[in-house]
Design a protein around this motif. Sequence first.
Motif, PDB file in Angstrom:
ATOM      1  N   ASP A  75      30.965  44.622  37.540  1.00 19.14           N
ATOM      2  CA  ASP A  75      30.543  46.024  37.568  1.00 19.14           C
ATOM      3  C   ASP A  75      30.986  46.650  36.256  1.00 19.14           C
ATOM      4  O   ASP A  75      32.185  46.864  36.040  1.00 19.14           O
ATOM      5  CB  ASP A  75      31.187  46.725  38.775  1.00 19.14           C
ATOM      6  CG  ASP A  75      30.735  48.166  38.902  1.00 19.14           C
ATOM      7  OD1 ASP A  75      29.758  48.552  38.216  1.00 19.14           O
ATOM      8  OD2 ASP A  75      31.361  48.908  39.671  1.00 19.14           O
ATOM      9  N   GLY A  76      30.053  46.890  35.363  1.00 20.58           N
ATOM     10  CA  GLY A  76      30.406  47.406  34.037  1.00 20.58           C
ATOM     11  C   GLY A  76      31.198  46.357  33.282  1.00 20.58           C
ATOM     12  O   GLY A  76      30.687  45.276  33.008  1.00 20.58           O
ATOM     13  N   GLU A  77      32.466  46.647  32.991  1.00 17.23           N
ATOM     14  CA  GLU A  77      33.312  45.688  32.288  1.00 17.23           C
ATOM     15  C   GLU A  77      34.413  45.170  33.193  1.00 17.23           C
ATOM     16  O   GLU A  77      35.450  44.706  32.727  1.00 17.23           O
ATOM     17  CB  GLU A  77      33.896  46.336  31.029  1.00 17.23           C
ATOM     18  CG  GLU A  77      32.817  46.706  30.026  1.00 17.23           C
ATOM     19  CD  GLU A  77      33.380  47.325  28.760  1.00 17.23           C
ATOM     20  OE1 GLU A  77      34.609  47.442  28.623  1.00 17.23           O
ATOM     21  OE2 GLU A  77      32.556  47.699  27.910  1.00 17.23           O
ATOM     22  N   LYS A  78      34.200  45.256  34.502  1.00 17.20           N
ATOM     23  CA  LYS A  78      35.232  44.863  35.468  1.00 17.20           C
ATOM     24  C   LYS A  78      34.724  43.769  36.399  1.00 17.20           C
ATOM     25  O   LYS A  78      33.565  43.801  36.830  1.00 17.20           O
ATOM     26  CB  LYS A  78      35.651  46.065  36.330  1.00 17.20           C
ATOM     27  CG  LYS A  78      36.171  47.253  35.541  1.00 17.20           C
ATOM     28  CD  LYS A  78      37.628  47.098  35.244  1.00 17.20           C
ATOM     29  CE  LYS A  78      38.162  48.340  34.545  1.00 17.20           C
ATOM     30  NZ  LYS A  78      39.512  48.196  34.077  1.00 17.20           N
ATOM     31  N   MET A  79      35.620  42.851  36.715  1.00 17.17           N
ATOM     32  CA  MET A  79      35.356  41.875  37.771  1.00 17.17           C
ATOM     33  C   MET A  79      35.365  42.645  39.086  1.00 17.17           C
ATOM     34  O   MET A  79      36.295  43.412  39.363  1.00 17.17           O
ATOM     35  CB  MET A  79      36.461  40.813  37.724  1.00 17.17           C
ATOM     36  CG  MET A  79      36.737  40.044  38.993  1.00 17.17           C
ATOM     37  SD  MET A  79      35.335  39.123  39.542  1.00 17.17           S
ATOM     38  CE  MET A  79      36.054  37.951  40.670  1.00 17.17           C
ATOM     39  N   ALA A  80      34.298  42.490  39.895  1.00 21.82           N
ATOM     40  CA  ALA A  80      34.183  43.324  41.095  1.00 21.82           C
ATOM     41  C   ALA A  80      34.176  42.526  42.399  1.00 21.82           C
ATOM     42  O   ALA A  80      34.058  43.102  43.464  1.00 21.82           O
ATOM     43  CB  ALA A  80      32.920  44.175  41.001  1.00 21.82           C
ATOM     44  N   GLY A  81      34.260  41.200  42.308  1.00 19.07           N
ATOM     45  CA  GLY A  81      34.285  40.421  43.550  1.00 19.07           C
ATOM     46  C   GLY A  81      33.300  39.271  43.500  1.00 19.07           C
ATOM     47  O   GLY A  81      32.972  38.756  42.427  1.00 19.07           O
ATOM     48  N   PHE A  82      32.796  38.877  44.675  1.00 18.21           N
ATOM     49  CA  PHE A  82      31.988  37.665  44.783  1.00 18.21           C
ATOM     50  C   PHE A  82      30.711  37.945  45.570  1.00 18.21           C
ATOM     51  O   PHE A  82      30.721  38.731  46.517  1.00 18.21           O
ATOM     52  CB  PHE A  82      32.785  36.571  45.503  1.00 18.21           C
ATOM     53  CG  PHE A  82      34.158  36.380  44.924  1.00 18.21           C
ATOM     54  CD1 PHE A  82      34.351  35.574  43.824  1.00 18.21           C
ATOM     55  CD2 PHE A  82      35.248  37.042  45.474  1.00 18.21           C
ATOM     56  CE1 PHE A  82      35.613  35.425  43.266  1.00 18.21           C
ATOM     57  CE2 PHE A  82      36.518  36.897  44.931  1.00 18.21           C
ATOM     58  CZ  PHE A  82      36.702  36.085  43.818  1.00 18.21           C
ATOM     59  N   ASN A  83      29.652  37.282  45.195  1.00 19.34           N
ATOM     60  CA  ASN A  83      28.414  37.333  45.965  1.00 19.34           C
ATOM     61  C   ASN A  83      28.514  36.245  47.035  1.00 19.34           C
ATOM     62  O   ASN A  83      28.253  35.074  46.769  1.00 19.34           O
ATOM     63  CB  ASN A  83      27.214  37.107  45.049  1.00 19.34           C
ATOM     64  CG  ASN A  83      25.912  37.068  45.810  1.00 19.34           C
ATOM     65  OD1 ASN A  83      25.895  36.923  47.028  1.00 19.34           O
ATOM     66  ND2 ASN A  83      24.816  37.185  45.091  1.00 19.34           N
TER      67      ASN A  83
ATOM     68  N   ASN B 215      42.648  39.163  44.051  1.00 23.91           N
ATOM     69  CA  ASN B 215      43.766  40.107  43.983  1.00 23.91           C
ATOM     70  C   ASN B 215      43.551  40.954  42.724  1.00 23.91           C
ATOM     71  O   ASN B 215      43.846  40.512  41.609  1.00 23.91           O
ATOM     72  CB  ASN B 215      45.093  39.342  43.916  1.00 23.91           C
ATOM     73  CG  ASN B 215      46.286  40.275  43.874  1.00 23.91           C
ATOM     74  OD1 ASN B 215      46.152  41.455  43.559  1.00 23.91           O
ATOM     75  ND2 ASN B 215      47.456  39.757  44.183  1.00 23.91           N
ATOM     76  N   LEU B 216      42.985  42.135  42.909  1.00 22.20           N
ATOM     77  CA  LEU B 216      42.627  42.987  41.762  1.00 22.20           C
ATOM     78  C   LEU B 216      43.842  43.394  40.941  1.00 22.20           C
ATOM     79  O   LEU B 216      43.731  43.666  39.747  1.00 22.20           O
ATOM     80  CB  LEU B 216      41.892  44.236  42.255  1.00 22.20           C
ATOM     81  CG  LEU B 216      40.380  44.260  42.085  1.00 22.20           C
ATOM     82  CD1 LEU B 216      39.810  45.566  42.581  1.00 22.20           C
ATOM     83  CD2 LEU B 216      39.947  43.970  40.666  1.00 22.20           C
ATOM     84  N   ASP B 217      45.018  43.436  41.576  1.00 27.65           N
ATOM     85  CA  ASP B 217      46.232  43.817  40.842  1.00 27.65           C
ATOM     86  C   ASP B 217      46.573  42.795  39.760  1.00 27.65           C
ATOM     87  O   ASP B 217      47.172  43.130  38.745  1.00 27.65           O
ATOM     88  CB  ASP B 217      47.420  43.951  41.803  1.00 27.65           C
ATOM     89  CG  ASP B 217      47.252  45.146  42.722  1.00 27.65           C
ATOM     90  OD1 ASP B 217      46.491  46.066  42.352  1.00 27.65           O
ATOM     91  OD2 ASP B 217      47.844  45.148  43.812  1.00 27.65           O
ATOM     92  N   LYS B 218      46.195  41.532  40.000  1.00 21.99           N
ATOM     93  CA  LYS B 218      46.506  40.482  39.020  1.00 21.99           C
ATOM     94  C   LYS B 218      45.370  40.270  38.014  1.00 21.99           C
ATOM     95  O   LYS B 218      45.588  39.709  36.948  1.00 21.99           O
ATOM     96  CB  LYS B 218      46.751  39.153  39.746  1.00 21.99           C
ATOM     97  CG  LYS B 218      48.075  39.039  40.448  1.00 21.99           C
ATOM     98  CD  LYS B 218      48.208  37.597  40.943  1.00 21.99           C
ATOM     99  CE  LYS B 218      49.549  37.320  41.560  1.00 21.99           C
ATOM    100  NZ  LYS B 218      49.612  35.926  42.031  1.00 21.99           N
ATOM    101  N   CYS B 219      44.142  40.672  38.375  1.00 23.91           N
ATOM    102  CA  CYS B 219      42.964  40.377  37.542  1.00 23.91           C
ATOM    103  C   CYS B 219      43.039  41.112  36.206  1.00 23.91           C
ATOM    104  O   CYS B 219      43.319  42.314  36.170  1.00 23.91           O
ATOM    105  CB  CYS B 219      41.693  40.784  38.297  1.00 23.91           C
ATOM    106  SG  CYS B 219      40.184  40.540  37.346  1.00 23.91           S
ATOM    107  N   VAL B 220      42.774  40.382  35.109  1.00 25.52           N
ATOM    108  CA  VAL B 220      42.782  40.995  33.769  1.00 25.52           C
ATOM    109  C   VAL B 220      41.348  41.124  33.219  1.00 25.52           C
ATOM    110  O   VAL B 220      41.151  41.426  32.056  1.00 25.52           O
ATOM    111  CB  VAL B 220      43.679  40.190  32.793  1.00 25.52           C
ATOM    112  CG1 VAL B 220      45.134  40.267  33.224  1.00 25.52           C
ATOM    113  CG2 VAL B 220      43.219  38.740  32.676  1.00 25.52           C
ATOM    114  N   HIS B 221      40.345  40.865  34.080  1.00 29.53           N
ATOM    115  CA  HIS B 221      38.924  41.049  33.751  1.00 29.53           C
ATOM    116  C   HIS B 221      38.514  40.257  32.502  1.00 29.53           C
ATOM    117  O   HIS B 221      37.805  40.766  31.635  1.00 29.53           O
ATOM    118  CB  HIS B 221      38.604  42.544  33.606  1.00 29.53           C
ATOM    119  CG  HIS B 221      39.040  43.328  34.800  1.00 29.53           C
ATOM    120  ND1 HIS B 221      38.342  43.334  35.991  1.00 29.53           N
ATOM    121  CD2 HIS B 221      40.151  44.084  35.022  1.00 29.53           C
ATOM    122  CE1 HIS B 221      38.993  44.069  36.882  1.00 29.53           C
ATOM    123  NE2 HIS B 221      40.088  44.534  36.323  1.00 29.53           N
TER     124      HIS B 221
END
Length: 121
Positions: free
Chosen positions: A67-75, A45-51
């Motif tokens: 991706d850069g300084e952001k959590m982008a998901g899962f492999n 839930n990207l809205d909750k993620c604080v990276h």
Amino acid sequence: MSKWDISKIKEWGWQEHPIGSVIPEAATTDGYATGGWRSIRPILNLDKCVHCFICFIFCPDTSIVIDGEKMAGFNLQHCKGCGICAEVCPPKAIHMMNEAEALGLEKCLLPEEKPKEEKSA
Ligand code: SF4
Ligand code: SF4
């Protein structure tokens, strides 16, 4: 000693133990798509993620994509669905979902769980 004779295993030294496996080179795990073992998958839930990347630190399969300084998901080729990322995520931005449900498939049912067929008279 035959291949399967372990009757005296308690007397064995290290020399008697057969070679179990050989890893011929480093980083070979990258070639194995362990995602097929998964029965549940992480959903972000990207809205909750604080990276904060705590999930990245704890993931045993290096399956958190950044991706850069952001959590982008899962492999999902390698994620085994252990659920550790969901457990450690401070704001609870990850939840685990049944794999079949995520793929839009019916769940596999055990024989005793399947609906009984009605017999025609
Ligand atoms: S631990 Fe949670 S908040 Fe931190 S990067 Fe991972 S998903 Fe985002
Ligand atoms: S479920 Fe396990 S393997 Fe998959 S991304 Fe989360 S911590 Fe990594």
